[in-house]
Design an enzyme around this catalytic site. Structure first.
Site, short mmCIF file in Angstrom:
data_model
loop_
_atom_site.label_atom_id
_atom_site.label_comp_id
_atom_site.label_asym_id
_atom_site.label_seq_id
_atom_site.Cartn_x
_atom_site.Cartn_y
_atom_site.Cartn_z
N LYS A 18 44.21 91.24 60.28
CA LYS A 18 42.80 91.16 59.39
C LYS A 18 41.99 92.29 59.80
O LYS A 18 41.63 93.10 59.01
CB LYS A 18 42.03 89.82 59.89
CG LYS A 18 40.42 89.95 59.49
CD LYS A 18 39.80 88.55 59.70
CE LYS A 18 38.83 88.55 61.02
NZ LYS A 18 37.70 89.46 60.82
N ASN A 19 41.81 92.58 61.08
CA ASN A 19 40.83 93.64 61.62
C ASN A 19 41.46 95.12 61.12
O ASN A 19 40.67 96.14 60.94
CB ASN A 19 40.34 93.52 63.12
CG ASN A 19 39.71 92.17 63.00
OD1 ASN A 19 39.25 91.67 62.02
ND2 ASN A 19 39.48 91.86 64.34
N ARG A 88 31.15 91.34 56.61
CA ARG A 88 30.48 92.11 57.92
C ARG A 88 31.22 93.27 57.53
O ARG A 88 30.48 94.59 57.81
CB ARG A 88 30.73 91.64 58.96
CG ARG A 88 30.54 92.46 60.15
CD ARG A 88 30.24 91.94 61.61
NE ARG A 88 30.03 93.03 62.69
CZ ARG A 88 28.69 93.74 62.27
NH1 ARG A 88 27.70 93.18 61.64
NH2 ARG A 88 28.63 94.79 63.30
N CYS A 112 27.44 88.13 61.85
CA CYS A 112 28.09 86.62 61.78
C CYS A 112 27.14 85.91 62.98
O CYS A 112 26.52 86.60 63.76
CB CYS A 112 29.49 86.83 62.28
SG CYS A 112 30.46 85.34 62.48
N ARG A 117 24.76 91.94 66.16
CA ARG A 117 25.74 93.14 65.59
C ARG A 117 25.01 94.08 64.74
O ARG A 117 25.58 94.28 63.81
CB ARG A 117 26.68 92.07 64.58
CG ARG A 117 27.42 90.84 65.40
CD ARG A 117 28.49 90.47 64.61
NE ARG A 117 29.80 91.17 64.67
CZ ARG A 117 30.75 90.73 64.14
NH1 ARG A 117 30.91 89.30 63.34
NH2 ARG A 117 31.94 91.34 63.94
N ILE A 119 24.25 97.98 63.88
CA ILE A 119 25.07 99.17 63.30
C ILE A 119 24.73 100.39 64.04
O ILE A 119 24.95 101.48 63.17
CB ILE A 119 25.45 99.05 61.95
CG1 ILE A 119 24.19 99.06 61.21
CG2 ILE A 119 26.23 97.74 61.38
CD1 ILE A 119 24.48 99.45 59.75
N ASP A 120 23.80 100.60 64.95
CA ASP A 120 23.23 101.68 65.38
C ASP A 120 24.18 102.72 65.72
O ASP A 120 23.91 104.21 65.48
CB ASP A 120 22.21 101.38 66.42
CG ASP A 120 22.85 100.78 67.84
OD1 ASP A 120 23.39 99.50 67.40
OD2 ASP A 120 23.18 101.04 68.60
N ASP A 302 37.89 87.75 70.82
CA ASP A 302 38.43 86.72 69.90
C ASP A 302 39.27 85.89 70.13
O ASP A 302 39.44 84.77 69.59
CB ASP A 302 39.18 87.64 68.48
CG ASP A 302 38.03 88.75 67.89
OD1 ASP A 302 38.77 89.36 67.21
OD2 ASP A 302 36.84 88.50 68.19
N ARG A 396 38.69 82.87 56.32
CA ARG A 396 38.28 84.31 56.08
C ARG A 396 39.37 85.13 56.88
O ARG A 396 39.30 86.13 56.69
CB ARG A 396 36.89 84.44 56.94
CG ARG A 396 35.73 84.37 56.01
CD ARG A 396 34.41 84.78 56.84
NE ARG A 396 34.78 86.19 57.33
CZ ARG A 396 34.58 86.74 58.47
NH1 ARG A 396 33.78 86.06 59.26
NH2 ARG A 396 34.80 87.99 59.27
C1 EPZ Z 1 35.03 93.81 65.35
O1 EPZ Z 1 33.85 93.60 65.27
C2 EPZ Z 1 36.01 92.60 64.85
N1 EPZ Z 1 35.69 92.77 63.44
C3 EPZ Z 1 35.59 91.44 65.76
O2 EPZ Z 1 36.61 90.34 65.14
C4 EPZ Z 1 36.05 91.74 67.13
O3 EPZ Z 1 35.29 90.52 67.88
C5 EPZ Z 1 35.07 92.95 67.75
O4 EPZ Z 1 35.27 94.22 66.63
C6 EPZ Z 1 35.40 93.15 69.20
O5 EPZ Z 1 36.88 93.50 69.28
C7 EPZ Z 1 36.40 93.43 62.81
O6 EPZ Z 1 37.17 94.23 63.01
C8 EPZ Z 1 36.26 93.25 61.16
P1 EPZ Z 1 32.27 95.97 67.80
P2 EPZ Z 1 32.65 94.93 65.45
O7 EPZ Z 1 31.56 97.05 67.12
O8 EPZ Z 1 33.47 96.20 64.98
C9 EPZ Z 1 27.72 95.70 69.82
C10 EPZ Z 1 37.02 88.34 64.39
O9 EPZ Z 1 36.99 87.08 64.87
N2 EPZ Z 1 27.40 96.97 68.70
O10 EPZ Z 1 33.33 96.38 68.70
O11 EPZ Z 1 31.52 94.16 64.79
C11 EPZ Z 1 28.03 94.58 68.94
O12 EPZ Z 1 27.02 93.95 68.96
C12 EPZ Z 1 35.80 89.50 64.69
O13 EPZ Z 1 37.96 88.76 63.90
C13 EPZ Z 1 26.32 97.70 68.83
O14 EPZ Z 1 25.35 97.51 69.68
O15 EPZ Z 1 32.75 94.70 66.92
C14 EPZ Z 1 29.01 93.91 70.13
O16 EPZ Z 1 28.18 93.41 70.82
C15 EPZ Z 1 34.69 88.96 65.21
N3 EPZ Z 1 26.02 98.57 67.90
C16 EPZ Z 1 29.63 95.06 70.91
O17 EPZ Z 1 29.00 96.21 70.37
C17 EPZ Z 1 26.85 98.99 67.10
O18 EPZ Z 1 26.62 99.87 66.25
C18 EPZ Z 1 31.23 95.53 70.36
O19 EPZ Z 1 31.08 95.25 68.83
C19 EPZ Z 1 28.20 98.34 66.89
C20 EPZ Z 1 28.35 97.46 67.86
#
Ligand code: EPZ
Length: 417
Positions: A18-19, A88, A112, A117, A119-120, A302, A396
């Site tokens: 999925k990811n 997302r 979610c 989450r 996006i900075d 996950d 999803r």
């Molecule tokens: C991806 O989410 C996955 N989703 C998530 O899977 C997965 O849990 C996560 O990566 C970690 O492996 C998809 O790929 C669609 P991150 P993502 O950016 O990209 C913080 C599932 O169940 N952060 O690696 O959103 C964020 O808040 C889903 O399949 C910032 O602070 O994860 C988190 O605490 C759930 N600023 C940490 O980093 C940013 O700009 C890691 O988030 C981006 C993220």
């Protein structure tokens, strides 16, 4: 509806990741030629992206498992809000459309329930590549100086899968060289880089902390198959152990599962690795363990929720440290209603689980995608009948989960009430 207590036996193959899929589909916009993507999972997120790409004007042909995307006719770079706000991963359209058109407008992605989450880091990366970003309370509007992004050094303050993938897409067609430092190393990042390179991009180092991209002026056609889903694979492994079954997950990449395999072995589960398969033989009740979720190759956040269902049946205490998201313990109440003994030490961060000999069926609601997976595992292992609501979360990210479990001997039906 699940009638638990039946050991799962037999073999099962995961669908495509999925990811990886939710990054690769938007990335198809970077090519002016027709792209075919295979081994796509039949899940809601893929269909939402299919609708978004059509709404942008791409010509799409879809049959289960495969999609062709011809984005020659795409000219608008405004992703329709009602669709992009549905998921997302729509933030990937930012990198894809900036890379292709030099401008993009997307709905501010919702978080979610597992955390804020933000996006900075995505926006920091796009600005480093020369984009002006304007945020309204509902939209992200981005424009590249002079109409095209320029390669740069992008340093991430936090390891982010989404930001790494987004910047990778944007950099693929920027002018000049980009270096991404402190990059995410997940298998789906490598898959995205391989997909981009199959269209003629020039990316090196994906899967390490530093990714180097030499931007190219155009990308060509490609046919690409998505990797097997690492999280779905882990879900089947845990279900095999929790039901005291003997399950072989086939068509997998065992190296992607190393942290999962190690954890289950620590708990006393028998694991046998093949070239592209992993066999799990469980007893239902295993030793407890401690787990700390970390970016890949650490234990994936996950799979923490599904693993907590196995820990709930362990013979000793387990400890969970969730280091990625702030609020990923929402399924604990549902597990408690099935008899689990779970104590939260630090809200959203640290919990301890004292295993019990048996869980009993209950009526529960899935709060998010992987919480749903945890409740399915608990229901399969529990005595009696479990009714799980909130299936839209499960749909999803899992492709016909109940059919795959039934093929392994589970007594599980999707019912309407
Ligand atoms: C991806 O989410 C996955 N989703 C998530 O899977 C997965 O849990 C996560 O990566 C970690 O492996 C998809 O790929 C669609 P991150 P993502 O950016 O990209 C913080 C599932 O169940 N952060 O690696 O959103 C964020 O808040 C889903 O399949 C910032 O602070 O994860 C988190 O605490 C759930 N600023 C940490 O980093 C940013 O700009 C890691 O988030 C981006 C993220």
């Amino acid at each position: 509806m699940i009638h638990g207590g039946k050991p799962l036996r037999g073999s099962v193959s995961p669908s495509g990741s999925k990811n990886a899929s939710v990054a690769i589909l938007p990335a198809a916009l970077l090519s002016e030629e027709k792209v075919a993507i295979e081994n796509l999972p039949d899940i809601r997120d893929v269909h939402v992206l299919e609708n978004i790409l059509r709404a942008l004007g791409a010509r799409i042909e879809y049959s289960p498992g495969q999609m062709t995307v011809d984005s020659r006719s795409v000219e608008s770079c405004v992703a329709c809000e009602e669709l992009t706000s549905q998921m997302r991963a729509s933030y990937y359209l930012l990198g894809a459309m900036l890379g292709r058109f030099g401008e993009a407008r997307i709905a501010m992605p919702g978080g979610c329930k597992i955390g804020a989450r933000p996006i900075d880091q995505h926006l920091k990366g796009m600005e480093a590549l020369g984009a002006d970003i304007e945020l309204t309370d509902t939209e992200v509007i981005a424009r590249a100086h002079g109409g095209r992004l320029k390669g740069a050094e992008v340093y991430f303050d936090i390891v982010s899968v989404g930001a790494t993938a987004n910047v990778l897409m944007a950099a693929a067609r920027a002018v000049g060289r980009t270096t991404i430092v402190n990059a995410a190393k997940e298998p789906h990042i490598v898959d995205l880089a391989n997909f981009l390179n199959s269209m003629g991009a020039n990316i090196k180092g994906a899967g390490t902390d530093v990714i180097r991209v030499n931007g190219v002026d155009s990308l060509h056609a490609s046919t690409y198959a998505v990797i097997p889903d690492q999280i779905e694979t882990g879900t089947f492994m845990i279900a095999g152990a929790a039901t005291g079954g003997d399950v072989t997950v086939t068509n997998v990449i065992p190296t992607h599962m190393e942290s999962m395999t190690a954890k289950l072995e620590e708990m006393g589960v028998f694991i046998e690795e093949g070239e592209d398969s992993i066999r799990v033989v469980g007893t239902g009740r295993h030793r407890g363990t401690s787990v700390r979720t970390m970016p890949y190759p650490g234990f994936p956040t996950d799979l923490m929720q599904p693993l907590s269902a196995l820990m709930a049946l362990a013979t000793t205490r387990s400890r969970i440290e969730e280091n990625i998201f702030e609020n990923r313990f929402m399924h604990f109440d549902a597990l408690r209603s099935m008899g689990a003994q779970i104590r939260v030490i630090q809200p959203g961060r640290v919990a301890e689980i004292d295993g019990v000999p048996k869980l009993h069926g209950a009526e529960v609601i899935a709060s998010d995608l992987r919480a749903g997976a945890a409740l399915v595992i608990a229901g399969l292992a529990a005595e009696g009948e479990t009714l799980i609501g909130g299936l839209t979360h499960i749909d999803r990210g899992y492709d016909h989960l109940e059919d795959k479990m039934r093929a392994l001997g589970a007594d599980i039906q999707r019912i309407r009430r």
